[in-house]
Design an enzyme around this catalytic site. Structure first.
Site, PDB file in Angstrom:
ATOM      1  N   ASP A  21       0.834  -1.192   0.050  1.00  0.00           N
ATOM      2  CA  ASP A  21       0.061  -0.060  -0.110  1.00  0.00           C
ATOM      3  C   ASP A  21       0.811   1.053  -0.070  1.00  0.00           C
ATOM      4  O   ASP A  21       0.335   2.242   0.686  1.00  0.00           O
ATOM      5  CB  ASP A  21      -0.930   0.044   1.111  1.00  0.00           C
ATOM      6  CG  ASP A  21      -1.770  -1.306   1.384  1.00  0.00           C
ATOM      7  OD1 ASP A  21      -2.490  -1.673   0.288  1.00  0.00           O
ATOM      8  OD2 ASP A  21      -1.732  -1.885   2.340  1.00  0.00           O
ATOM      9  N   HIS A  49      -4.015  -1.870  -6.837  1.00  0.00           N
ATOM     10  CA  HIS A  49      -3.260  -0.929  -7.003  1.00  0.00           C
ATOM     11  C   HIS A  49      -4.058   0.251  -7.669  1.00  0.00           C
ATOM     12  O   HIS A  49      -4.999   0.090  -8.301  1.00  0.00           O
ATOM     13  CB  HIS A  49      -1.887  -1.054  -8.262  1.00  0.00           C
ATOM     14  CG  HIS A  49      -0.946  -1.950  -7.733  1.00  0.00           C
ATOM     15  ND1 HIS A  49       0.062  -2.414  -8.769  1.00  0.00           N
ATOM     16  CD2 HIS A  49      -0.709  -2.338  -6.768  1.00  0.00           C
ATOM     17  CE1 HIS A  49       1.039  -2.932  -8.002  1.00  0.00           C
ATOM     18  NE2 HIS A  49       0.499  -3.090  -6.891  1.00  0.00           N
TER      19      HIS A  49
END
Length: 447
Positions: A21, A49
Site C-alpha cells: 500500500d 493498485h
C-alpha cells in the site's frame, strides 16, 4: 515509448519497501510513459493498485497498471498465480470503461492457476484459526502457491489439453476435498463444476497466452524499455518479511528475474516506494504503530489523523489500515535486501499540519540498541522504537512539483531519511494524480 539509445532497452523494477500500500500504482503509471511494456511477476489478485487519472479512480488487482496507457503492452509472468475468473472480471471492468485490454495483455503459459478449491481452503483455514488468523484476503493465493511448490499445481498451459487437465484436476480435487472435509470441517468442492468452468475459460485465455520470457527478451533487445511492477511490499515477503505474517510469494526485486524469466543482469534500476509514514493491514508486528482500528490500546490521535487524512483503507479488502511513524530502520533493511537504487517518497502531503514529526531510526531490543529491523516476528514485536523528532510544517505540500518549493522542514525530514538508509530519494509524490510528482533523478536515465 521506445528507448532512445541504440541497443538493449533499460529496465526498472518498482517494489514496495514497507507492508504494501505504498502508492506503487501511481508511480508505475507515471513511469509507463518511458516503457514499452509493464510486467507483473508475483502475487495474484490480492493486491490492489489504485490509480487516479483525470480525477477518476481505477483499482487494478491483477492486470499491470500500464494497461491504462494505450500504447503499452502488459505482461503477466510465470511467478503470478492467476484466477481466470478474477482476470476476466477485471478485463470486463476495464473494457466497459472504453479501454482495449485483450490485444495488449500477454500471459505466461507457465503461470499457476487459482481454482475454487484454493479459495475454499484459504477461507476455511482463516475461519479455523479464529483470533490467531494471519489476515489473508481469502482469494486462494497461498494455497495456489503451496500447490506450485508441491508440484501438483495446474498451470495456464494445462487448460489447452482437456484430457490431461481433467485427470490432474480430479487428483487435486480429491486431495483438497480430504483437507476441507476431514481437517478443516468445511464443505467439499464439486469436481465437475470446477472442470466445466475452467475449460470454459480456455478459448478466451488462449489468444493472450504467450512465452512471456522470450517476448520480454526480444522487446528489450530491440531497444525498448521495460518496467517490472511488484505487488505487496518487502516486509510481506515470504522469506524476508515478518514471517509468518506475510504473503505467500517473494515480493522483493530479485523475484522480478525468476517471476518473469529475465536475467538479473538486465534489471538496471530498482525503485523503492515508501510512504512518508507507515501502514499495515492485518496481523503482525509493527514497531512504530500509533493506530489500530481493532485495538483499543492503539488509538493515538496522530495515528487516527494519518488514517483519515491518508484515506488508509485497503483497496481490495476495504479494511482499515494500521498507521504509524515512518520506520527508517525497517526501510534500511528493505533497501539492502532489494539493492534499491533510489527511493520514491509518497503521501508526503499527509504530514502537512503536524506540529512534530517522528522518525524511527532504530530500536531498543533486549537492552541493546539495534539500527536495522531484526529477523523474526518475535524479535520485531519486542522492538521498542527509538525516535528522532523534527518540526512539522504548516504549508501545504499537496501538488508541489519542485524540490525547492517544498517547506524547508519537509526537506530536512527527507534529507535525514536519506542519511539513515544510505540512498537518495529520487522522486517525491505530493498527490494522487500522476503530475503531482517531484522528479530529482529519472529512473530510466540514471547511469
Amino acid at each position: 515509448m521506445s528507448a532512445s539509445a541504440v541497443g538493449q532497452g533499460r529496465n526498472v523494477v518498482v517494489i514496495g519497501t514497507q507492508w504494501g500500500d505504498e502508492g506503487k500504482g501511481k508511480i508505475v503509471d507515471w513511469l509507463t510513459d518511458h516503457a514499452k511494456g509493464v510486467v507483473r511477476f508475483q502475487g495474484g489478485h490480492n493486491a490492489g493498485h489504485t490509480l487516479i487519472i483525470g480525477g477518476k479512480k481505477t483499482i487494478l488487482r491483477l492486470i499491470p497498471s500500464g494497461i491504462m496507457r494505450e500504447s503499452t503492452v502488459c505482461y503477466i509472468g510465470n511467478g503470478v498465480v492467476l484466477s481466470p475468473e478474477a482476470l476476466f472480471r477485471e478485463i470486463e471492468e476495464l473494457e466497459s470503461a472504453g479501454l482495449q485490454v485483450q490485444n495488449r495483455l500477454r500471459i505466461s503459459e507457465a503461470a499457476t492457476l487459482i481454482l475454487p478449491y484454493h479459495v475454499a481452503i484459504d477461507k476455511a483455514r482463516e475461519a479455523r484459526r479464529g483470533a490467531a488468523k494471519i489476515g489473508t484476503t481469502g482469494r486462494g493465493i497461498g494455497p495456489a502457491y503451496e500447490d506450485k511448490v508441491a508440484r501438483r499445481a495446474l498451470r495456464v498451459q494445462d487448460l489447452f489439453d482437456p484430457k490431461h487437465f481433467a485427470e490432474r484436476l480430479r487428483e487435486n480435487v480429491e486431495f483438497h476435498n480430504f483437507m476441507l472435509t476431514q481437517y478443516l470441517g468445511a464443505e467439499a468442492v464439486d469436481y465437475q463444476q470446477i472442470l466445466d468452468e475452467s475449460l470454459a475459460f480456455a478459448p478466451r485465455l488462449k489468444p493472450m497466452v504467450a512465452d512471456v520470457s522470450a517476448e520480454l527478451y526480444a522487446v528489450n533487445a530491440a531497444g525498448n524499455n521495460l518496467m517490472f511492477e511488484g505487488a505487496q511490499g518487502t516486509l510481506l515477503d515470504v522469506d524476508h518479511g515478518t514471517y509468518p505474517f506475510v504473503t505467500s510469494s517473494n515480493c522483493v526485486a530479485g523475484a522480478a528475474a525468476a517471476g518473469a524469466g529475465v536475467g538479473p543482469g538486465r534489471l538496471n534500476y530498482i525503485l523503492g516506494i515508501t510512504k512518508a509514514y507507515c501502514t499495515r493491514v492485518g496481523a503482525g508486528p509493527f514497531p512504530s504503530e500509533l493506530y489500530d482500528n481493532d485495538n483499543p490500546a492503539r488509538q493515538d490521535a496522530v495515528g487516527v489523523r494519518l488514517a483519515n487524512v491518508g484515506k488508509e483503507f485497503g483497496s481490495v479488502t476495504g479494511r482499515p489500515r494500521r498507521t504509524g511513524w515512518l520506520d527508517a530502520a525497517a526501510l534500511k533493511r528493505s533497501v539492502q535486501i532489494n539493492g534499491v537504487s533510489g527511493l520514491c517518497m509518497t503521501k508526503l502531503d499527509v504530514l502537512d499540519g503536524l506540529e512534530t514529526i517522528k522518525l524511527c531510526v532504530g530500536y531498543e531490543l533486549d537492552g541493546k540498541r539495534v539500527d536495522i529491523l531484526p529477523r523474526g516476528s518475535d524479535a520485531v514485536a519486542a522492538c521498542v522504537p527509538v525516535y528522532e523528532e523534527f518540526p512539522g510544517w504548516n504549508e501545504s505540500t499537496f501538488g508541489v512539483k519542485t524540490w525547492d518549493a517544498l517547506p524547508e522542514a519537509a526537506r530536512v525530514y527527507l534529507k535525514r531519511i536519506e542519511e539513515v538508509v544510505g540512498i537518495p530519494i529520487d522522486m517525491v509524490s505530493t498527490g494522487p494524480d500522476r503530475d503531482e510528482t517531484i522528479l530529482l533523478r529519472h529512473p530510466y536515465q540514471v547511469a
